[in-house]
Design a protein around this motif. Structure first.
Motif, PDB file in Angstrom:
ATOM      1  N   ARG A 192       3.128   5.729   1.820  1.00 12.88           N
ATOM      2  CA  ARG A 192       4.052   6.849   0.944  1.00 12.88           C
ATOM      3  C   ARG A 192       5.168   7.329   2.291  1.00 12.88           C
ATOM      4  O   ARG A 192       6.345   7.386   2.170  1.00 12.88           O
ATOM      5  CB  ARG A 192       3.734   7.889   0.217  1.00 12.88           C
ATOM      6  CG  ARG A 192       4.732   8.872  -0.418  1.00 12.88           C
ATOM      7  CD  ARG A 192       3.974   9.994  -0.850  1.00 12.88           C
ATOM      8  NE  ARG A 192       3.113   9.438  -2.123  1.00 12.88           N
ATOM      9  CZ  ARG A 192       2.470  10.090  -2.724  1.00 12.88           C
ATOM     10  NH1 ARG A 192       2.090  11.556  -2.558  1.00 12.88           N
ATOM     11  NH2 ARG A 192       1.929   9.571  -3.969  1.00 12.88           N
ATOM     12  N   ALA A 193       4.539   7.633   3.302  1.00  4.54           N
ATOM     13  CA  ALA A 193       5.147   8.271   4.409  1.00  4.54           C
ATOM     14  C   ALA A 193       6.230   7.160   5.130  1.00  4.54           C
ATOM     15  O   ALA A 193       7.385   7.684   5.574  1.00  4.54           O
ATOM     16  CB  ALA A 193       4.351   8.959   5.275  1.00  4.54           C
ATOM     17  N   THR A 221       5.732   8.825  -4.970  1.00  5.20           N
ATOM     18  CA  THR A 221       6.431   8.100  -3.792  1.00  5.20           C
ATOM     19  C   THR A 221       7.972   7.931  -4.394  1.00  5.20           C
ATOM     20  O   THR A 221       8.929   8.286  -3.502  1.00  5.20           O
ATOM     21  CB  THR A 221       5.840   6.723  -3.632  1.00  5.20           C
ATOM     22  OG1 THR A 221       4.437   6.931  -3.371  1.00  5.20           O
ATOM     23  CG2 THR A 221       6.438   5.931  -2.471  1.00  5.20           C
ATOM     24  N   ALA A 222       8.196   7.615  -5.523  1.00  9.02           N
ATOM     25  CA  ALA A 222       9.432   7.296  -6.003  1.00  9.02           C
ATOM     26  C   ALA A 222      10.383   8.508  -5.669  1.00  9.02           C
ATOM     27  O   ALA A 222      11.530   8.576  -5.217  1.00  9.02           O
ATOM     28  CB  ALA A 222       9.659   6.984  -7.468  1.00  9.02           C
ATOM     29  N   ILE A 244      -2.198  -1.956  -5.508  1.00  4.85           N
ATOM     30  CA  ILE A 244      -3.023  -2.353  -6.497  1.00  4.85           C
ATOM     31  C   ILE A 244      -3.194  -1.513  -8.024  1.00  4.85           C
ATOM     32  O   ILE A 244      -3.574  -2.143  -8.901  1.00  4.85           O
ATOM     33  CB  ILE A 244      -4.664  -2.515  -5.696  1.00  4.85           C
ATOM     34  CG1 ILE A 244      -5.542  -3.484  -6.530  1.00  4.85           C
ATOM     35  CG2 ILE A 244      -5.209  -1.020  -5.632  1.00  4.85           C
ATOM     36  CD1 ILE A 244      -6.646  -3.890  -6.028  1.00  4.85           C
ATOM     37  N   GLY A 245      -2.764  -0.379  -7.712  1.00  4.88           N
ATOM     38  CA  GLY A 245      -2.664   0.620  -9.007  1.00  4.88           C
ATOM     39  C   GLY A 245      -1.519   1.432  -8.849  1.00  4.88           C
ATOM     40  O   GLY A 245      -0.749   1.537  -7.847  1.00  4.88           O
ATOM     41  N   ALA A 246      -1.431   1.915 -10.075  1.00  3.72           N
ATOM     42  CA  ALA A 246       0.140   2.644 -10.066  1.00  3.72           C
ATOM     43  C   ALA A 246      -0.148   4.237  -9.841  1.00  3.72           C
ATOM     44  O   ALA A 246       1.127   4.566  -9.654  1.00  3.72           O
ATOM     45  CB  ALA A 246       0.719   2.138 -11.602  1.00  3.72           C
ATOM     46  N   ASP A 247      -1.427   4.849  -9.745  1.00  5.26           N
ATOM     47  CA  ASP A 247      -1.414   6.445  -9.381  1.00  5.26           C
ATOM     48  C   ASP A 247      -0.826   6.393  -8.252  1.00  5.26           C
ATOM     49  O   ASP A 247      -1.290   5.880  -7.164  1.00  5.26           O
ATOM     50  CB  ASP A 247      -2.901   6.489  -9.609  1.00  5.26           C
ATOM     51  CG  ASP A 247      -3.080   8.084  -9.499  1.00  5.26           C
ATOM     52  OD1 ASP A 247      -2.395   8.718 -10.044  1.00  5.26           O
ATOM     53  OD2 ASP A 247      -4.108   8.497  -8.694  1.00  5.26           O
ATOM     54  N   GLY A 275       0.893  -1.126  -0.205  1.00  3.18           N
ATOM     55  CA  GLY A 275       0.038   0.049   0.057  1.00  3.18           C
ATOM     56  C   GLY A 275       0.906   1.049   0.037  1.00  3.18           C
ATOM     57  O   GLY A 275       0.556   2.272   0.887  1.00  3.18           O
ATOM     58  N   ALA A 276       1.691   1.197  -0.893  1.00  4.27           N
ATOM     59  CA  ALA A 276       2.884   2.344  -0.824  1.00  4.27           C
ATOM     60  C   ALA A 276       2.534   3.599  -1.515  1.00  4.27           C
ATOM     61  O   ALA A 276       3.547   4.435  -1.660  1.00  4.27           O
ATOM     62  CB  ALA A 276       4.103   1.674  -1.250  1.00  4.27           C
ATOM     63  N   ARG A 277       1.896   3.719  -2.458  1.00  5.35           N
ATOM     64  CA  ARG A 277       1.679   4.950  -3.447  1.00  5.35           C
ATOM     65  C   ARG A 277       0.962   6.187  -2.625  1.00  5.35           C
ATOM     66  O   ARG A 277       1.295   7.039  -3.531  1.00  5.35           O
ATOM     67  CB  ARG A 277       0.752   4.300  -4.628  1.00  5.35           C
ATOM     68  CG  ARG A 277      -0.732   4.106  -4.242  1.00  5.35           C
ATOM     69  CD  ARG A 277      -1.219   3.482  -5.475  1.00  5.35           C
ATOM     70  NE  ARG A 277      -2.661   2.969  -5.173  1.00  5.35           N
ATOM     71  CZ  ARG A 277      -3.590   3.040  -5.841  1.00  5.35           C
ATOM     72  NH1 ARG A 277      -3.621   4.083  -6.770  1.00  5.35           N
ATOM     73  NH2 ARG A 277      -4.828   2.589  -5.805  1.00  5.35           N
TER      74      ARG A 277
END
Length: 254
Positions: free
Chosen positions: A16-17, A42-43, A34-37, A9-11
């Protein structure tokens, strides 16, 4: 070589934090969702904090995709030292528990409880295998909720899933202690994320009225910094403990 953390759940939000805080603490980071948006943001944030970042699409409610995720995580940078089980969902609709649907119940339990168990199982098996990397401190982290202890009858399925994953964390703590891998249960309170956006006005008022002793919203960074402190060894004689990142919401008051 830097140790590696895998965050589900990293996006966005707490995920992300957590990625950014781990990068600042010396980890390279792998993220899935689950999605790229949102992954580009985040990167960029992870790289600005000093870490490398790679991401992978994964629906953690699908056990086959979990196995592929962990295979990918082990191949890309030679293994994982830290796992943060962050991916989660809320109730499909808040309301009377007499009206909770089987679909909403199964969705919460599949994503909030079953998924972290099996992601952790796959990662832990590799952690204990001969030749597993130990480039830094190792640990497993489960994101449960203040609702692991506090009743929210208008989202019973969510609360039940968080009680369950808190127990999963404790069971892993017992098993992994003999391997020298601590396990932590993080219990966020009212955190400003996409999940809480729909109830912002409600919680603005409740916080102003004293919902928690610390009268402000929690921010995703509050949770990310707590995770980074724990996994880098700030509290070394601890495993299986629940850490409340909730401004004192969990405190019983008269």
């Amino acid at each position: 070589m830097r140790p590696v953390a895998l965050v589900t759940g990293a996006r966005r939000g707490i995920g992300r934090a957590s990625c950014v805080a781990l990068a600042a603490a010396g980890y390279d980071v792998l993220g899935c969702d689950i999605g790229a948006d949102g992954f580009d943001e985040t990167a960029q944030a992870v790289e600005a904090a000093g870490g490398r970042f790679a991401w992978h699409l994964c629906d953690v409610s699908d056990l086959g995709q979990i196995e592929l995720l962990v295979d990918w995580a082990w191949q890309i940078w030679g293994g994982v030292e830290v796992l943060v089980n962050n991916a989660g969902v809320g109730a499909m609709q808040r309301g009377d528990l007499l009206e909770v649907s089987p679909e909403s119940w199964d969705r919460c339990l599949d994503i909030n409880t079953r998924a972290p168990f099996f992601v952790s199982q796959h990662v832990a098996r590799r952690m204990v295998a001969e030749g597993a990397p130990q480039r830094g401190n190792r640990s497993l982290v489960f994101i449960s909720s203040a609702n692991a202890a506090l009743v929210s009858a208008d989202r019973t399925e969510y609360s039940a899933s968080k009680v369950a994953v808190s127990m999963v964390a404790r069971c892993f703590a017992v098993r992994m202690a003999e391997e020298g891998v601590p396990v932590y249960d993080i219990r966020p309170g009212v955190i400003r994320t996409d999940m809480t956006a729909a109830v912002t006005a409600r919680y603005d008022q409740r916080i102003a009225d004293g919902l928690s002793p610390v009268k402000r919203w929690g921010e995703p960074e509050d949770v990310g910094r707590a995770i980074a402190a724990l996994v880098t060894g700030a509290i070394p004689f601890s495993t299986g403990d629940a850490f409340h990142i909730d401004g004192g919401l969990h405190l019983h008051r008269l």
